[in-house]
Design a protein around this motif. Structure first.
Motif, short mmCIF file in Angstrom:
data_model
loop_
_atom_site.label_atom_id
_atom_site.label_comp_id
_atom_site.label_asym_id
_atom_site.label_seq_id
_atom_site.Cartn_x
_atom_site.Cartn_y
_atom_site.Cartn_z
N VAL A 376 -10.26 -2.32 39.09
CA VAL A 376 -10.82 -1.85 40.37
C VAL A 376 -10.36 -2.75 41.51
CG1 VAL A 376 -12.96 -1.48 41.65
CG2 VAL A 376 -12.80 -0.74 39.27
N LEU A 377 -10.35 -4.06 41.28
CA LEU A 377 -9.90 -5.00 42.29
C LEU A 377 -8.45 -4.73 42.68
CD1 LEU A 377 -10.25 -7.62 43.95
CD2 LEU A 377 -9.60 -8.91 41.91
N LYS A 378 -7.61 -4.49 41.69
CA LYS A 378 -6.20 -4.19 41.96
C LYS A 378 -6.07 -2.90 42.77
CE LYS A 378 -2.00 -2.83 39.50
NZ LYS A 378 -1.16 -3.14 40.67
N ALA A 379 -6.87 -1.88 42.42
CA ALA A 379 -6.81 -0.61 43.13
C ALA A 379 -7.26 -0.76 44.58
CB ALA A 379 -7.68 0.43 42.42
N VAL A 380 -8.30 -1.57 44.81
CA VAL A 380 -8.78 -1.80 46.17
C VAL A 380 -7.69 -2.48 47.00
CG1 VAL A 380 -10.38 -3.19 47.55
CG2 VAL A 380 -11.23 -1.86 45.63
N ARG A 381 -7.05 -3.48 46.42
CA ARG A 381 -6.00 -4.18 47.17
C ARG A 381 -4.85 -3.24 47.54
NH1 ARG A 381 -9.77 -6.86 48.01
NH2 ARG A 381 -10.25 -8.89 47.06
N GLU A 382 -4.59 -2.25 46.68
CA GLU A 382 -3.50 -1.32 46.93
C GLU A 382 -3.79 -0.39 48.11
OE1 GLU A 382 -2.54 0.82 43.42
OE2 GLU A 382 -1.68 -0.89 42.38
N GLU A 386 -5.11 1.63 53.90
CA GLU A 386 -5.71 2.94 54.18
C GLU A 386 -7.19 2.78 54.52
OE1 GLU A 386 -6.15 7.32 52.01
OE2 GLU A 386 -5.16 5.65 50.99
N LEU A 387 -7.86 1.80 53.88
CA LEU A 387 -9.27 1.55 54.16
C LEU A 387 -9.47 1.01 55.57
CD1 LEU A 387 -10.38 -0.22 50.85
CD2 LEU A 387 -11.13 2.01 51.63
N GLY A 388 -8.48 0.27 56.07
CA GLY A 388 -8.61 -0.34 57.38
C GLY A 388 -9.41 -1.62 57.37
N ALA A 389 -9.73 -2.14 56.19
CA ALA A 389 -10.50 -3.37 56.06
C ALA A 389 -10.41 -3.85 54.62
CB ALA A 389 -11.96 -3.14 56.45
N GLY A 390 -10.68 -5.14 54.42
CA GLY A 390 -10.69 -5.70 53.08
C GLY A 390 -12.11 -5.75 52.54
N LEU A 391 -12.31 -5.33 51.30
CA LEU A 391 -13.64 -5.32 50.70
C LEU A 391 -13.87 -6.62 49.93
CD1 LEU A 391 -13.99 -1.66 49.34
CD2 LEU A 391 -14.56 -2.58 51.58
N SER A 392 -15.09 -7.10 49.97
CA SER A 392 -15.45 -8.33 49.26
C SER A 392 -15.62 -8.04 47.77
CB SER A 392 -16.77 -8.89 49.81
OG SER A 392 -17.85 -8.03 49.47
N GLU A 393 -15.64 -9.09 46.96
CA GLU A 393 -15.84 -8.92 45.52
C GLU A 393 -17.22 -8.36 45.22
OE1 GLU A 393 -14.80 -12.27 43.16
OE2 GLU A 393 -12.65 -12.04 43.55
N ASP A 394 -18.20 -8.64 46.09
CA ASP A 394 -19.53 -8.06 45.88
C ASP A 394 -19.47 -6.54 45.98
OD1 ASP A 394 -21.87 -10.34 46.09
OD2 ASP A 394 -20.03 -10.93 47.11
N GLU A 395 -18.73 -6.04 46.98
CA GLU A 395 -18.55 -4.59 47.12
C GLU A 395 -17.79 -4.04 45.92
OE1 GLU A 395 -19.73 -2.60 49.35
OE2 GLU A 395 -19.92 -3.63 51.28
#
Length: 672
Positions: A376-382, A386-395
């Protein structure tokens, strides 16, 4: 009598153990990761402690151990040992809270006496405190003859206190909770709150959210009550937020929460007039954004459609990115799609506003679902662009829970059994994950209701066989089993033992459930017979067929699996293109996979998959999974190969199959 943390936990487990299903020393040793000799020593110590409480520790060879009430007691009392030996993490939290609550310097001797530790232990703890403070841009200051104190921006210090108090799950409105029965954070919080009206704040928040028609969880209530308590306490100490600091709070949620925060400040001004100042109102806005309170129902139709479209598109992209490494198809799971969309919308706004979401379950998530978390972490970084922001590990931890629930859904089997009420104070995603995890392991559970802690207080439990709760409960009219929100394999064994005992009493029969399987590595599945070099293919479809034929020829998949892989690309798109020039086609386990398998085809000429980012493709890895988890190690080791440019170049230049196999890494999987 002093009990260590392990012995405290040992007593809790024994309290929950039915005498008809006692636990063996071996099981307890596995649960705590210690030797059987250590457990026996602990049991001797615990036995003496129990005797002082009027309880008996029962032992029987080849059967196990359990607790029974001695003569004159009709039930087991809850244990409460206040002489609890704190862990280093808890001592660090206690030091921070003590210093910030005092509002002035404290001598090292004073802190050591407060914690009941030696000076040397305190000095070691202070180093850990310094590391914790750095994360919040604060520091531990000291001066000879004056003592120790904490310096930092007021906003960061408040966030630190909220983070500490939100680590555990408990009823913030109940200060009479017994020590040892609730998380240590509960004792810290109520000691910090002192005479502040915590119960009134909880009632106020529940009433306000219900009047507004807003969706919330137990965590939402706790988070806001803790935040408001910290705010009032800091104002009492003269620690005000002078700066407006409203930048970035103009989004849809920010605009709505702006009005709600001002309404809250107006009503709460009876406790302190300063709470209506601009800096304090903005503190409330930020805490609302981090509270998991959803304002979606209050948006107008145009805003809802905009949010829906954006969130659903992001959720779909996210699922496609994840399923590349999950070895299965999840984009057609509507519950996952809409669950992620509902979470992503406020998550994106929190990230853009730099509001940190607290996830008290993150350590458990990373321990239990480490491989899935890494995917999931790898997918978020990818998809962060598109998200327009970086998500924290808590998210990301919460997103992992949604995927964990989807995986468990695929594994679950419908079957009637015990009627169970599930009480979960950690939110909808956690409740679903826990529910599905329990039912997948014990399909004879019929979970008739899922309640929050506050809903539970208003419910009757007639006709229910068992109440399973992530929050400690006291109820005379029902059997209650207290569990962790994220269950480890060993905890599951203990819990299953207790639930099967209840099942046996009702039905006089229990199905023995066992899930077993071995984790294969990349070297076990990528064999010489499943590798072909310099293969010619006229198009992407032919490239997949060439890779799929190797799986079929090796007896690992049926012919129809090839057609299914191609159909997935036609239906979902070229999500299987995972990196520049690399594709990994796959389909569902039920589409013809006989065992975990992987093939590699290096094309003589690259082909197009219509993916503009990573075109064209010359390396094709066809993959097949037999279930939803046992293939993670294979994919982890494959990712380790493919993330290294030199290794990928080696695959493209390898003279033969032996050269390809020599590139497989001899190291631990990354998805852990």
């Amino acid at each position: 009598m002093v009990l260590t943390a392990r012995r405290q936990e040992l007593i809790k487990i024994l309290e929950a153990t039915d005498h008809d299903a006692p636990l063996t020393v071996k099981q307890l040793a596995g649960r705590f990761g210690v030797s059987e000799r250590t457990i026996r020593y602990d049991l001797d110590f615990v036995e003496e402690a129990l005797r002082h409480k009027g309880l008996a520790l029962c032992k029987q060879t080849n059967r196990g151990v359990w607790i029974e009430a001695t003569a004159g007691l009709t039930e087991l009392p809850r244990m409460a040992f206040r002489d609890y030996v704190l862990s280093r993490r808890e001592r660090c939290q206690a030091i921070v809270v003590y210093l910030l609550a005092a509002g002035q310097a404290a001598a090292a001797e004073e802190l050591a006496e407060h914690l009941l530790v030696s000076r040397s232990t305190l000095l070691a703890d202070l180093e850990s405190v310094k590391e914790l403070l750095v994360k919040y841009q604060a520091e531990l200051a000291s001066k000879r003859g004056l003592g120790l104190w904490i310096e930092g921006k007021e906003k960061n210090l408040r966030n630190l206190l909220v983070q500490i108090f939100c680590t555990g799950t408990y009823d913030v409105s109940a200060p009479e909770q017994q020590a040892g029965e609730y998380p240590y954070e509960a004792e810290l919080f109520h000691a910090y709150a002192g005479t502040l009206p915590v119960a009134e704040l909880a009632t106020f928040m529940i009433r306000l959210l219900q009047e507004q028609g807003l969706s919330y969880t137990d965590f939402s209530i706790n988070y806001m009550v803790i935040s408001l308590t910290v705010q009032l306490k800091r104002l009492q100490q003269g620690r005000r937020l002078e700066e407006a600091d409203s930048g970035g709070l103009s989004g849809m949620s920010g605009s709505f929460f702006n009005g709600l925060a001002r309404q809250m400040a107006a009503e709460l001004s009876r406790y302190d007039r300063r709470i209506g100042e601009e800096g304090e109102v903005n503190f409330i806005i930020r805490q609302l954004l981090g509270s998991q309170i959803s304002c979606f129902s209050r948006l107008d139709e145009g805003e809802r459609q905009k949010v829906n479209l954006l969130a659903l598109n992001l959720a779909e992209s996210f699922i496609k990115s994840c399923q590349r490494w999950l070895g299965d198809i999840y984009v057609d799971d509507e519950e996952l799609l809409y669950g992620l969309a509902l979470h992503l919308q406020p998550a994106i706004e929190r990230a853009r506003c730099k509001v940190t979401l607290t996830n008290p379950m993150l350590p458990q998530i990373r321990e239990k679902y480490g491989e899935l978390f890494a995917i999931v972490l790898k997918a978020v970084r990818e998809i962060e662009q598109e998200l327009g922001a970086g998500l924290s590990e808590d998210e990301i931890g919460y997103l992992t829970i949604h995927f964990g629930a989807a995986i468990e859904r695929k594994k679950s089997r419908a079957q009637k059994s015990l009627k169970v009420v599930l009480v979960c104070g950690n939110g909808i995603g956690t409740a679903k994950l826990l529910s599905i995890t329990l039912k997948s392991r014990m399909p004879y559970l019929d979970i008739v209701k899922v309640l929050s802690l506050y809903e539970w207080k208003q419910q009757t439990v007639s006709g229910v066989d068992l109440v399973i709760s992530t929050v400690p409960l006291k109820r005379q009219d029902a059997a209650v089993l207290h569990v962790s929100p994220i269950l480890s394999a060993l905890e599951m064994q203990v819990i299953e033992n207790q639930i099967q005992s209840v099942y046996h009493k009702k039905f006089a029969a229990v199905e023995a459930l066992a899930l077993s399987g071995s984790l294969l590595g990349l070297k076990d599945v990528l064999l010489p017979s499943s590798i072909e070099l310099d293969v010619r293919a006229g198009c992407w479809e032919e490239a997949i067929r060439q890779a799929g034929r190797l799986l079929v020829a090796g007896g690992a998949a049926e012919e129809r699996y090839i057609d299914s892989m191609i159909a997935c690309v036609k239906k979902i798109g070229p999500y299987i293109v995972i990196a520049p020039g690399i594709a990994m086609p796959h389909s569902r386990p039920e589409d013809g996979v006989k065992r975990i398998c992987l093939s590699m085809v290096r094309l003589a000429e690259p082909v197009s998959f219509s993916d503009t980012r990573y075109e064209p493709v010359d390396l094709v890895f066809a993959f097949g999974a037999v279930d939803h988890e046992s293939h993670f190690r294979v994919l982890s080791e494959l990712w380790q190969m493919l993330k290294e440019p030199a290794t990928v170049q080696g695959l493209r230049q390898a003279a033969d199959k032996a050269a390809v196999l020599a590139l497989i890494p001899d190291c631990q999987p990354e998805f852990q």
